[in-house]
Design a protein around this motif. Structure first.
Motif, PDB file in Angstrom:
ATOM      1  N   ARG A  74       0.866  -1.176   0.000  1.00  0.00           N
ATOM      2  CA  ARG A  74       0.000   0.000   0.000  1.00  0.00           C
ATOM      3  C   ARG A  74       0.899   1.221   0.000  1.00  0.00           C
ATOM      4  O   ARG A  74       1.790   1.338   0.857  1.00  0.00           O
ATOM      5  N   LEU A  75       0.684   2.084  -0.943  1.00  0.00           N
ATOM      6  CA  LEU A  75       1.422   3.341  -1.006  1.00  0.00           C
ATOM      7  C   LEU A  75       0.860   4.239   0.092  1.00  0.00           C
ATOM      8  O   LEU A  75      -0.290   4.667   0.023  1.00  0.00           O
ATOM      9  N   GLY A 102       6.267  11.658  -7.317  1.00  0.00           N
ATOM     10  CA  GLY A 102       6.796  12.194  -6.077  1.00  0.00           C
ATOM     11  C   GLY A 102       8.269  11.824  -5.943  1.00  0.00           C
ATOM     12  O   GLY A 102       8.683  10.726  -6.317  1.00  0.00           O
ATOM     13  N   ARG A 103       9.045  12.735  -5.401  1.00  0.00           N
ATOM     14  CA  ARG A 103      10.484  12.501  -5.222  1.00  0.00           C
ATOM     15  C   ARG A 103      10.747  11.409  -4.174  1.00  0.00           C
ATOM     16  O   ARG A 103      11.734  10.698  -4.232  1.00  0.00           O
ATOM     17  N   TYR A 104       9.837  11.276  -3.205  1.00  0.00           N
ATOM     18  CA  TYR A 104       9.948  10.284  -2.138  1.00  0.00           C
ATOM     19  C   TYR A 104       8.653   9.488  -2.085  1.00  0.00           C
ATOM     20  O   TYR A 104       7.566  10.038  -2.281  1.00  0.00           O
ATOM     21  N   ALA A 105       8.768   8.192  -1.792  1.00  0.00           N
ATOM     22  CA  ALA A 105       7.583   7.352  -1.612  1.00  0.00           C
ATOM     23  C   ALA A 105       7.856   6.300  -0.551  1.00  0.00           C
ATOM     24  O   ALA A 105       9.004   5.884  -0.344  1.00  0.00           O
ATOM     25  N   ARG A 106       6.765   5.890   0.083  1.00  0.00           N
ATOM     26  CA  ARG A 106       6.853   4.857   1.124  1.00  0.00           C
ATOM     27  C   ARG A 106       5.713   3.869   0.933  1.00  0.00           C
ATOM     28  O   ARG A 106       4.547   4.271   0.752  1.00  0.00           O
ATOM     29  N   VAL A 107       6.049   2.592   0.980  1.00  0.00           N
ATOM     30  CA  VAL A 107       5.089   1.505   0.820  1.00  0.00           C
ATOM     31  C   VAL A 107       5.157   0.628   2.064  1.00  0.00           C
ATOM     32  O   VAL A 107       6.237   0.367   2.587  1.00  0.00           O
ATOM     33  N   GLU A 108       3.991   0.175   2.508  1.00  0.00           N
ATOM     34  CA  GLU A 108       3.919  -0.798   3.599  1.00  0.00           C
ATOM     35  C   GLU A 108       3.249  -2.054   3.082  1.00  0.00           C
ATOM     36  O   GLU A 108       2.321  -1.984   2.273  1.00  0.00           O
ATOM     37  N   GLY A 109       3.719  -3.214   3.538  1.00  0.00           N
ATOM     38  CA  GLY A 109       3.155  -4.490   3.129  1.00  0.00           C
ATOM     39  C   GLY A 109       3.644  -5.590   4.043  1.00  0.00           C
ATOM     40  O   GLY A 109       3.969  -5.343   5.207  1.00  0.00           O
ATOM     41  N   THR A 110       3.731  -6.788   3.496  1.00  0.00           N
ATOM     42  CA  THR A 110       4.201  -7.935   4.276  1.00  0.00           C
ATOM     43  C   THR A 110       5.221  -8.728   3.483  1.00  0.00           C
ATOM     44  O   THR A 110       5.371  -8.563   2.269  1.00  0.00           O
ATOM     45  N   GLY A 114       4.811 -13.255   6.753  1.00  0.00           N
ATOM     46  CA  GLY A 114       3.694 -12.517   7.307  1.00  0.00           C
ATOM     47  C   GLY A 114       4.105 -11.305   8.122  1.00  0.00           C
ATOM     48  O   GLY A 114       3.269 -10.631   8.709  1.00  0.00           O
ATOM     49  N   GLY A 115       5.413 -11.024   8.139  1.00  0.00           N
ATOM     50  CA  GLY A 115       5.910  -9.873   8.879  1.00  0.00           C
ATOM     51  C   GLY A 115       5.697  -8.572   8.125  1.00  0.00           C
ATOM     52  O   GLY A 115       5.605  -8.561   6.899  1.00  0.00           O
ATOM     53  N   SER A 116       5.639  -7.489   8.878  1.00  0.00           N
ATOM     54  CA  SER A 116       5.471  -6.162   8.285  1.00  0.00           C
ATOM     55  C   SER A 116       6.728  -5.738   7.547  1.00  0.00           C
ATOM     56  O   SER A 116       7.840  -6.006   7.995  1.00  0.00           O
ATOM     57  N   VAL A 117       6.521  -5.069   6.420  1.00  0.00           N
ATOM     58  CA  VAL A 117       7.611  -4.565   5.593  1.00  0.00           C
ATOM     59  C   VAL A 117       7.336  -3.105   5.277  1.00  0.00           C
ATOM     60  O   VAL A 117       6.202  -2.741   4.955  1.00  0.00           O
ATOM     61  N   VAL A 118       8.368  -2.292   5.380  1.00  0.00           N
ATOM     62  CA  VAL A 118       8.309  -0.908   4.933  1.00  0.00           C
ATOM     63  C   VAL A 118       9.406  -0.728   3.891  1.00  0.00           C
ATOM     64  O   VAL A 118      10.567  -1.073   4.146  1.00  0.00           O
ATOM     65  N   VAL A 119       9.031  -0.245   2.725  1.00  0.00           N
ATOM     66  CA  VAL A 119       9.994   0.031   1.660  1.00  0.00           C
ATOM     67  C   VAL A 119       9.827   1.498   1.317  1.00  0.00           C
ATOM     68  O   VAL A 119       8.712   1.961   1.066  1.00  0.00           O
ATOM     69  N   GLU A 120      10.937   2.222   1.317  1.00  0.00           N
ATOM     70  CA  GLU A 120      10.864   3.645   1.022  1.00  0.00           C
ATOM     71  C   GLU A 120      12.106   4.064   0.271  1.00  0.00           C
ATOM     72  O   GLU A 120      13.121   3.363   0.272  1.00  0.00           O
ATOM     73  N   GLY A 121      12.004   5.201  -0.374  1.00  0.00           N
ATOM     74  CA  GLY A 121      13.160   5.714  -1.068  1.00  0.00           C
ATOM     75  C   GLY A 121      12.855   6.965  -1.849  1.00  0.00           C
ATOM     76  O   GLY A 121      11.705   7.413  -1.938  1.00  0.00           O
ATOM     77  N   GLU A 122      13.930   7.516  -2.382  1.00  0.00           N
ATOM     78  CA  GLU A 122      13.850   8.704  -3.223  1.00  0.00           C
ATOM     79  C   GLU A 122      14.301   8.336  -4.621  1.00  0.00           C
ATOM     80  O   GLU A 122      14.843   7.251  -4.853  1.00  0.00           O
ATOM     81  N   GLY A 123      14.105   9.270  -5.545  1.00  0.00           N
ATOM     82  CA  GLY A 123      14.597   9.082  -6.902  1.00  0.00           C
ATOM     83  C   GLY A 123      14.001   7.866  -7.577  1.00  0.00           C
ATOM     84  O   GLY A 123      12.781   7.678  -7.606  1.00  0.00           O
ATOM     85  N   LEU A 124      14.880   7.015  -8.110  1.00  0.00           N
ATOM     86  CA  LEU A 124      14.427   5.843  -8.857  1.00  0.00           C
ATOM     87  C   LEU A 124      13.601   4.891  -7.996  1.00  0.00           C
ATOM     88  O   LEU A 124      12.603   4.333  -8.450  1.00  0.00           O
ATOM     89  N   MET A 125      13.985   4.695  -6.741  1.00  0.00           N
ATOM     90  CA  MET A 125      13.209   3.808  -5.872  1.00  0.00           C
ATOM     91  C   MET A 125      11.803   4.368  -5.659  1.00  0.00           C
ATOM     92  O   MET A 125      10.819   3.633  -5.718  1.00  0.00           O
ATOM     93  N   ALA A 126      11.694   5.665  -5.436  1.00  0.00           N
ATOM     94  CA  ALA A 126      10.374   6.285  -5.266  1.00  0.00           C
ATOM     95  C   ALA A 126       9.537   6.108  -6.533  1.00  0.00           C
ATOM     96  O   ALA A 126       8.349   5.778  -6.468  1.00  0.00           O
ATOM     97  N   ARG A 127      10.150   6.324  -7.677  1.00  0.00           N
ATOM     98  CA  ARG A 127       9.448   6.157  -8.959  1.00  0.00           C
ATOM     99  C   ARG A 127       8.972   4.717  -9.103  1.00  0.00           C
ATOM    100  O   ARG A 127       7.835   4.438  -9.486  1.00  0.00           O
TER     101      ARG A 127
END
Length: 161
Positions: A74-75, A102-110, A114-127
């Protein structure tokens, strides 16, 4: 693990929102394995499950040597500060158009445990995070183009695909 063929524009699976993953079973583990193997090639930044014909909420990325995946992403945050740049898509091969993200983005998932995951970044990762979440919602990046550019892009798509 299997390298999978990429579905291209015109395939209905790309325009259909993906289903939530409700149980982590062998099918989901195999999907993650296939996503990771298929995205792990030069020139590939991200790959959503529906791009390989599976309508499940999962994607993998390959950004600057960092290979990973997330289930039910989920973004949850996108900066108002924008980045401009050409964007492409494995499902619209060979075409690149200026796309505002957006220059920065953050995603939450699993993860597969079944553990929680947060993936975030700027630039290419955000894109990448924004692009792949769009895929899982049944949306191609072409729909984000400025109207005049989108019109041109759709003409090219009609001619090539």
């Amino acid at each position: 693990m299997a390298f999978r063929d990429i579905r291209v524009v015109g395939d209905p699976v790309l325009r259909t929102p993906c289903d939530e993953i409700t149980a982590i079973d062998g099918r989901v583990r195999s999907l993650v394995s296939d996503l990771l193997e298929t995205v792990d090639h030069d020139g590939r930044a991200g790959l959503a499950a529906n791009q390989i014909g599976v309508s499940m909420r999962a994607f993998a990325w390959n950004i600057e040597g960092d290979l990973g995946y997330v289930l039910n992403p989920r973004l949850v945050e996108v900066s108002e500060d924008a980045q401009e740049g050409d964007e492409g898509c494995l499902s619209v091969p060979g075409l690149f158009y200026p796309t505002r993200r957006g220059r920065y983005a953050r995603v939450e998932g699993t993860d597969l445990d079944g553990g929680s995951v947060v993936v975030e970044g700027e630039g290419l990762m955000a894109r990448c995070l924004q692009h792949e979440c769009d895929h899982l919602d049944g949306r191609l990046y072409l729909s984000r183009l400025e109207p005049a550019v989108r019109k041109e892009a759709l003409w090219v798509v009609r001619d090539r695909f």
